[in-house]
Design an enzyme around this catalytic site. Structure first.
Site, PDB file in Angstrom:
ATOM      1  N   SER A 292      33.760 -42.671 -27.005  1.00 19.24           N
ATOM      2  CA  SER A 292      33.089 -43.924 -27.378  1.00 19.24           C
ATOM      3  C   SER A 292      33.316 -45.001 -26.333  1.00 19.24           C
ATOM      4  O   SER A 292      32.569 -45.975 -26.293  1.00 19.24           O
ATOM      5  CB  SER A 292      33.657 -44.439 -28.707  1.00 19.24           C
ATOM      6  OG  SER A 292      33.625 -43.434 -29.660  1.00 19.24           O
TER       7      SER A 292
ATOM      8  N   HIS B 106      27.412 -39.572 -26.444  1.00 23.82           N
ATOM      9  CA  HIS B 106      28.103 -40.388 -27.442  1.00 23.82           C
ATOM     10  C   HIS B 106      27.319 -40.374 -28.734  1.00 23.82           C
ATOM     11  O   HIS B 106      26.299 -41.069 -28.848  1.00 23.82           O
ATOM     12  CB  HIS B 106      28.297 -41.802 -26.908  1.00 23.82           C
ATOM     13  CG  HIS B 106      28.972 -42.714 -27.903  1.00 23.82           C
ATOM     14  ND1 HIS B 106      28.703 -44.066 -27.975  1.00 23.82           N
ATOM     15  CD2 HIS B 106      29.873 -42.463 -28.877  1.00 23.82           C
ATOM     16  CE1 HIS B 106      29.432 -44.607 -28.950  1.00 23.82           C
ATOM     17  NE2 HIS B 106      30.150 -43.647 -29.510  1.00 23.82           N
TER      18      HIS B 106
ATOM     19  N   GLU C 158      23.844 -42.016 -27.291  1.00 22.32           N
ATOM     20  CA  GLU C 158      23.973 -42.651 -25.965  1.00 22.32           C
ATOM     21  C   GLU C 158      24.278 -41.546 -24.959  1.00 22.32           C
ATOM     22  O   GLU C 158      25.261 -40.817 -25.108  1.00 22.32           O
ATOM     23  CB  GLU C 158      25.112 -43.677 -25.979  1.00 22.32           C
ATOM     24  CG  GLU C 158      24.715 -45.033 -26.565  1.00 22.32           C
ATOM     25  CD  GLU C 158      25.853 -46.061 -26.471  1.00 22.32           C
ATOM     26  OE1 GLU C 158      27.017 -45.668 -26.570  1.00 22.32           O
ATOM     27  OE2 GLU C 158      25.556 -47.253 -26.294  1.00 22.32           O
TER      28      GLU C 158
ATOM     29  N   ASN D 169      28.940 -50.205 -28.204  1.00 25.93           N
ATOM     30  CA  ASN D 169      30.316 -50.616 -28.532  1.00 25.93           C
ATOM     31  C   ASN D 169      30.770 -51.808 -27.701  1.00 25.93           C
ATOM     32  O   ASN D 169      31.586 -52.613 -28.151  1.00 25.93           O
ATOM     33  CB  ASN D 169      31.273 -49.442 -28.352  1.00 25.93           C
ATOM     34  CG  ASN D 169      31.200 -48.487 -29.536  1.00 25.93           C
ATOM     35  OD1 ASN D 169      30.664 -48.845 -30.588  1.00 25.93           O
ATOM     36  ND2 ASN D 169      31.684 -47.281 -29.363  1.00 25.93           N
TER      37      ASN D 169
END
Ligand code: T1G
Length: 699
Positions: free
Chosen positions: A407, A428, A440, A478
């Protein structure tokens, strides 16, 4: 230029064939061609007319790209009225998906036949619209109010056989559709079938109870969205107004939605989702690697979900864990997830078993020697991941793609421990990995183009929406979440409560308030991740003073029964208790933060503008290929309301000058450390440009 609509006579049957690849949308040339063919048919020797499409599907709807441009006649509602007024039976022959205006074309036809694999639907609501060419008036006349409300307000397609049951498809054709449609036309001619016009059917019985119930349901299911409520208005009008007036009522509602911000946001997301898979220098002809088998390292919640994605797409998966116990637990989670899918009607029991059987557990790395792709999904610890990639480098065959589900970690530093950095990439997934659509795809410095192309097409194959991200801490989503979370925590320190923050954000449109998201994800995840970070990567220390205190007292979130809220073990009802309140107040006191009233509009602006500002930085750095990629990430991965189009679209819709002004206000109040406007934002405001106009270098 030749018309996309051909018309020919086969004996005494006219055949109108539409050919507007890829999905036969009703662009202006198509509408003109249909009108010309319909008028030709009125004058020729045909006794019936079949309307059919070339390519992979019947008409998939109006051409969304034409919305917002000056409308060109024939307008679709008028054209469909002309089709319905035909003196000869019009027979729609459906394959693929007849959607939106495409299905309305079928409804204006007098008869409808379809192959069994066809689907029909009115997905306009998913674009913030409603059927604008008679769908809300013709469907209720064919099916009654309740079925019409379900079909139109859900926007979901239904099978041809379900449509036949509802009376909106007349005949299921076996074998070749064209032959079947011609035979059906012959049958209709021979029995002297009349032109059966939906608009001439009696108005459906009013059903105020059903309408009221749908209004209530839609208030919850489509919180804050206008189109669903307008759909109920239009369907209700079908039972109270004569057809022409009902059509006018529908048209006015459609135009009002089409020119409104919510449809603009949803149409933006529709195209953004498709643009995200476009990478400069890569296209459908680019070489790709063959992926016939996959391995997943780690059978935890993420690893199990990731394995399911590939099994669901028919790919055999080897799931590796460090011990039989850990493997057994992981496989049990998978079995439970599949059972849940069967229970929710997402798949049959046989499908679940077949998919489950594609996942084979192992504790031996040697079993991975022949797989084409490995996805590492272990605990967020860089050195652990590097150890695993060193082993994979030794074990896996040349050309195998080695992917990490990290992540946050630096994919370049993971690739660097292998002798094949060109084969390393980040994939991801988002929890729950077998459900969340966003993926991702993290392109490291040396990731080969064919590896990237392979992963983008593989993402689509497993039903994900790929967005390419560059390497930075947190990639796209994130990294933005960290700023959003920072502002949520600072609002908490300054006097807001978890409830006022969550309520403000949910009423604004977020799927779930931040405090509940943190409790759901587990406060210990962030706590542990922060241990290995530099102060710069950790960000504002005030932003995690409260969650750290909660973790250190064992309040890890929902999984431990308490975090920001306490959770009822049976009902999962959550309440903000005095313990949490005192933790917050103690944290504020220790930081010398003076408590005050923090109102909802300040909460919303601080959290959303923090997202926007970081998103613009991400675009400027080239971490995202384009602003709309940031929108796709946040809508599909973090519950940003799609009818607001995503953070970047929302910034444009708000006005970048207004966004900059508000960020500068926050800089004055809260300091430049957290509130320095993105340089690109200042540049675009100075040049009076939008984010939508900005193209990232090399994209
Ligand atoms: N308008 C314009 N372009 C469209 C389009 C549309 N309606 N539908 C698809 N495309 C483009 C898409 O952008 C992509 O372009 C290519 O076609 C292939 O699509 C009056 C007002 C039909 C299930 O909402 O659901 O009718 O990327 O990649 O995965 O009441 O497309 O190749 O350049 O999605 O096989 C209602 C939307 C419109 C259907 C096929 N109809 N489309 O999926 O291919 S409003 C819809 C879809 C309306 C009337 C109202 C899917 C699909 P590019 P794709 P796919």
């Amino acid at each position: 230029m030749s018309s996309p609509v051909r018309y020919e006579l086969i004996g005494d049957i006219g055949v109108m064939s539409i050919n507007n690849p890829p999905v036969n949308v009703l662009s202006h040339p198509v509408r003109q061609g249909i009108q010309d063919a319909c008028r030709e048919a009125q004058a020729d020797s045909s006794k019936a007319v079949v309307i059919i499409c070339d390519g992979r599907t019947f008409v998939a709807g109006a051409d969304i790209k034409e919305f917002g441009q000056p409308p060109k006649k024939p307008f679709l509602p008028d054209l469909l009225n002309e089709i319905e007024a035909s003196s000869k039976p019009m027979i729609a022959a459906i394959h693929g998906s007849a959607l939106g205006g495409g299905f309305e074309l079928c409804l204006a036809s007098h008869y409808r036949c379809a192959v069994a694999t066809a689907k029909v639907g009115l997905p306009e609501v998913k674009l913030g619209l409603l059927p604008g060419a008679g769908g809300t008036q013709r469907v209720p006349r064919l099916t009654g109010i309740t079925a019409a409300l379900e079909l139109i307000s859900s926007g979901n397609p239904i099978s041809a056989t379900s449509a036949e049951t509802l009376g909106i498809v007349d005949r299921i054709v076996d074998g070749d559709l064209r032959e079947g449609a011609l035979a059906y036309a012959r049958e209709l001619i021979d029995r002297g079938a009349a032109c059966r016009r939906s608009s001439e059917l009696p108005a459906p019985d009013a059903n105020p109870a059903s309408c009221a119930e749908f209004r209530q349901q839609l208030e919850k299911r489509a919180r804050g969205q206008i189109a669903p409520q307008r759909i109920v208005d239009c369907v209700e009008a079908a039972s109270t107004l004569p057809f022409p007036e009902g059509l006018q009522f529908e048209r006015e509602a459609f135009l009002s939605l089409m020119t409104g911000p919510q449809s603009a946001g949803l149409r933006h997301v529709f195209f953004a989702e498709r643009d995200a898979a476009r990478v400069s220098g890569i296209d459908k002809t680019s070489p790709q690697r063959d992926i016939k088998s996959v391995a997943v390292i780690g059978a935890g919640t993420m690893g199990g979900g990731i394995a399911m994605n590939f099994a669901n797409a028919g790919l055999p998966v080897k799931l590796l864990e460090v011990s039989d116990d850990a493997l057994g637990r992981g496989l049990e989670i998978i079995v439970r997830n599949y059972a849940g899918g069967v229970k929710r009607g997402k798949m049959t029991q046989d499908e679940a078993i077949a998919r489950r059987d594609l996942i084979q557990g192992t504790t031996d790395y040697a079993a991975l020697a022949d797989v084409d792709l490995v996805v590492e999904a272990v605990y967020e610890n860089l050195s652990l991941k590097q150890d695993i990639f060193e082993r994979l480098d030794d074990v896996c065959k040349p050309g195998a793609i080695l992917a990490t589900n990290t992540s946050y970690q630096d994919v370049n530093r993971i690739a660097a421990v292998t002798r094949r950095p060109q084969d390393v990439i980040g994939l991801h997934f988002f929890s729950p990995a077998h459900i969340m659509k966003l993926l991702e795809v993290v392109r490291a410095a040396e990731t080969a183009d064919d590896v990237l192309a392979t992963c983008i097409s593989l993402a689509k194959k497993i039903g994900k929406i790929p967005v390419v991200a560059g390497v930075c801490y947190g990639f796209i989503g994130n990294r933005m979440l960290q700023k959003y979370a920072r502002e949520a925590q600072l609002c908490l320190l300054e006097g807001a409560t978890p409830e006022t923050i969550d309520t403000a954000m949910q009423q604004w449109g977020m799927a779930m308030g931040p405090m509940r998201v943190f409790d759901l994800a587990g406060l210990d995840i962030g706590y542990k991740a922060r241990q290995g970070l530099s102060p710069e990567e950790r960000g504002d220390p005030r932003a995690y003073r409260i969650p750290d205190a909660l973790v250190e007292m064992g309040r890890l979130g929902q999984k431990s029964g308490a975090g920001f809220y306490t959770y009822d073990p049976d009902t999962r009802a959550y309440t903000f208790d005095d313990v949490s309140k005192s933790v917050i107040e103690r944290a504020a006191a220790s930081l010398g933060v003076e408590r005050r009233e923090v109102d909802a509009s300040e909460i919303v602006d601080r959290l959303i503008y923090a997202l926007i500002n970081e998103g613009i930085n991400i675009v400027e750095e080239g971490i995202a290929q384009r602003p709309s990629d940031v929108d796709v990430v946040y809508v599909y991965g973090y519950g940003f309301p799609a009818h607001r189009g995503g953070p970047m679209h929302y910034a444009d819709a708000t006005g970048l000058d207004r966004v900059l002004e508000r960020i500068c206000e926050f800089r004055e109040r809260f300091g430049a450390e957290n509130w320095t406007p993105a340089p690109l934002l200042e540049q675009l405001v100075k040049e009076k440009r939008s984010l939508d106009s900005f193209v990232v270098k090399g994209a």
